[in-house]
Write a protein that holds these residues in place. Structure first.
Motif, PDB file in Angstrom:
ATOM      1  N   ILE A  27       0.879  -1.169   0.000  1.00 12.57           N
ATOM      2  CA  ILE A  27       0.000   0.000   0.000  1.00 12.57           C
ATOM      3  C   ILE A  27       0.914   1.215   0.000  1.00 12.57           C
ATOM      4  CG2 ILE A  27      -1.787   1.305   1.196  1.00 12.57           C
ATOM      5  CD1 ILE A  27      -2.514  -1.325   2.672  1.00 12.57           C
ATOM      6  N   GLN A  28       0.821   2.038  -1.042  1.00  7.44           N
ATOM      7  CA  GLN A  28       1.587   3.283  -1.089  1.00  7.44           C
ATOM      8  C   GLN A  28       0.576   4.416  -0.938  1.00  7.44           C
ATOM      9  OE1 GLN A  28       3.362   4.669  -4.827  1.00  7.44           O
ATOM     10  NE2 GLN A  28       5.221   5.138  -3.661  1.00  7.44           N
ATOM     11  N   TYR A  29       0.714   5.148   0.157  1.00  6.54           N
ATOM     12  CA  TYR A  29      -0.236   6.212   0.461  1.00  6.54           C
ATOM     13  C   TYR A  29       0.095   7.479  -0.325  1.00  6.54           C
ATOM     14  CZ  TYR A  29      -1.657   3.075   4.152  1.00  6.54           C
ATOM     15  OH  TYR A  29      -2.109   1.979   4.843  1.00  6.54           O
ATOM     16  N   LYS A  30      -0.840   8.393  -0.333  1.00  9.21           N
ATOM     17  CA  LYS A  30      -0.705   9.651  -1.064  1.00  9.21           C
ATOM     18  C   LYS A  30       0.553  10.429  -0.659  1.00  9.21           C
ATOM     19  CE  LYS A  30      -3.702  13.562  -2.116  1.00  9.21           C
ATOM     20  NZ  LYS A  30      -5.020  14.124  -1.871  1.00  9.21           N
ATOM     21  N   ASP A  31       0.947  10.325   0.618  1.00  8.51           N
ATOM     22  CA  ASP A  31       2.146  11.023   1.096  1.00  8.51           C
ATOM     23  C   ASP A  31       3.432  10.255   0.768  1.00  8.51           C
ATOM     24  OD1 ASP A  31       2.207   8.903   2.890  1.00  8.51           O
ATOM     25  OD2 ASP A  31       1.975  10.141   4.672  1.00  8.51           O
ATOM     26  N   LEU A  32       3.324   9.197  -0.041  1.00 11.88           N
ATOM     27  CA  LEU A  32       4.411   8.336  -0.510  1.00 11.88           C
ATOM     28  C   LEU A  32       4.955   7.385   0.557  1.00 11.88           C
ATOM     29  CD1 LEU A  32       6.364  10.727  -2.899  1.00 11.88           C
ATOM     30  CD2 LEU A  32       4.475   9.172  -3.418  1.00 11.88           C
ATOM     31  N   SER A  33       4.378   7.364   1.743  1.00 10.30           N
ATOM     32  CA  SER A  33       4.758   6.334   2.717  1.00 10.30           C
ATOM     33  C   SER A  33       4.199   4.995   2.234  1.00 10.30           C
ATOM     34  CB  SER A  33       4.229   6.681   4.109  1.00 10.30           C
ATOM     35  OG  SER A  33       2.825   6.668   4.125  1.00 10.30           O
ATOM     36  N   GLU A  34       4.864   3.910   2.622  1.00  9.80           N
ATOM     37  CA  GLU A  34       4.464   2.580   2.162  1.00  9.80           C
ATOM     38  C   GLU A  34       4.263   1.633   3.324  1.00  9.80           C
ATOM     39  OE1 GLU A  34       6.727   0.455  -0.735  1.00  9.80           O
ATOM     40  OE2 GLU A  34       6.528   2.033  -2.224  1.00  9.80           O
ATOM     41  N   LYS A  35       3.420   0.647   3.070  1.00 10.16           N
ATOM     42  CA  LYS A  35       3.148  -0.397   4.046  1.00 10.16           C
ATOM     43  C   LYS A  35       3.094  -1.720   3.298  1.00 10.16           C
ATOM     44  CE  LYS A  35      -0.464  -1.689   7.331  1.00 10.16           C
ATOM     45  NZ  LYS A  35      -1.774  -1.307   7.859  1.00 10.16           N
ATOM     46  N   GLN A  36       3.713  -2.752   3.858  1.00  8.16           N
ATOM     47  CA  GLN A  36       3.624  -4.098   3.305  1.00  8.16           C
ATOM     48  C   GLN A  36       2.771  -4.931   4.269  1.00  8.16           C
ATOM     49  OE1 GLN A  36       6.907  -2.636   3.258  1.00  8.16           O
ATOM     50  NE2 GLN A  36       6.566  -2.161   1.123  1.00  8.16           N
ATOM     51  N   PRO A  37       1.494  -5.037   3.982  1.00  6.02           N
ATOM     52  CA  PRO A  37       0.610  -5.777   4.889  1.00  6.02           C
ATOM     53  C   PRO A  37       0.904  -7.277   4.843  1.00  6.02           C
ATOM     54  CG  PRO A  37      -0.592  -5.066   2.948  1.00  6.02           C
ATOM     55  CD  PRO A  37       0.780  -4.491   2.833  1.00  6.02           C
ATOM     56  N   GLU A  38       0.561  -7.960   5.920  1.00  2.00           N
ATOM     57  CA  GLU A  38       0.743  -9.401   5.971  1.00  2.00           C
ATOM     58  C   GLU A  38      -0.602 -10.096   5.834  1.00  2.00           C
ATOM     59  OE1 GLU A  38       3.186 -11.189   8.913  1.00  2.00           O
ATOM     60  OE2 GLU A  38       4.432  -9.408   9.106  1.00  2.00           O
ATOM     61  N   GLN A  39      -0.685 -10.980   4.885  1.00  2.00           N
ATOM     62  CA  GLN A  39      -1.827 -11.862   4.692  1.00  2.00           C
ATOM     63  C   GLN A  39      -3.173 -11.143   4.620  1.00  2.00           C
ATOM     64  OE1 GLN A  39      -1.448 -14.924   7.645  1.00  2.00           O
ATOM     65  NE2 GLN A  39       0.406 -15.719   6.743  1.00  2.00           N
TER      66      GLN A  39
END
Length: 116
Positions: A27-39
């Motif tokens: 998930i790349q948010y509008k502010d360019l921060s990213e998250k790699q969710p699990e499952q």
């Protein structure tokens, strides 16, 4: 020799490559921060979508051209936020769609998936 044809209960994919189970990878948010969710998974078939993982949510979607609008019923924003959505009604632009990869973009986030 007689040939037997057995009817099938499976539904033919009506959404082409979009139908199936997709694992949410980034998930790349509008502010360019990213998250790699699990499952976390989006399961898409016919006109239904199920979000599985952090919470179980289900709803409907409409696929028109290069966009898709999901409507997640009987849930609040907190339940869908883990899935990269900021509302229970979310419109996405389809940036990429193949039999193995899907990228959806909304005004809130860019979601990258792999076919599971």
């Amino acid at each position: 020799m007689a040939t037997w044809l057995l009817p099938s209960c499976d539904k033919t994919p009506i959404n082409g490559d979009m139908d199936g189970m997709w694992q949410l990878m980034t998930i790349q948010y509008k502010d360019l921060s990213e998250k790699q969710p699990e499952q976390l998974y989006y399961c898409i078939q016919l006109h239904m979508v199920q979000l599985q993982g952090a919470a179980f949510c289900s709803g409907t979607f409409q696929h028109t051209g290069d966009s898709i609008q999901m409507v997640i019923r009987q849930q609040n924003i907190d339940a869908v936020s883990a899935y990269g959505m900021n509302d229970t009604i979310q419109k996405f632009y389809i940036e990429q769609l193949s039999s193995q990869k899907m990228v959806l973009k909304s005004s809130f986030a860019r979601l990258s998936f792999r076919k599971f």
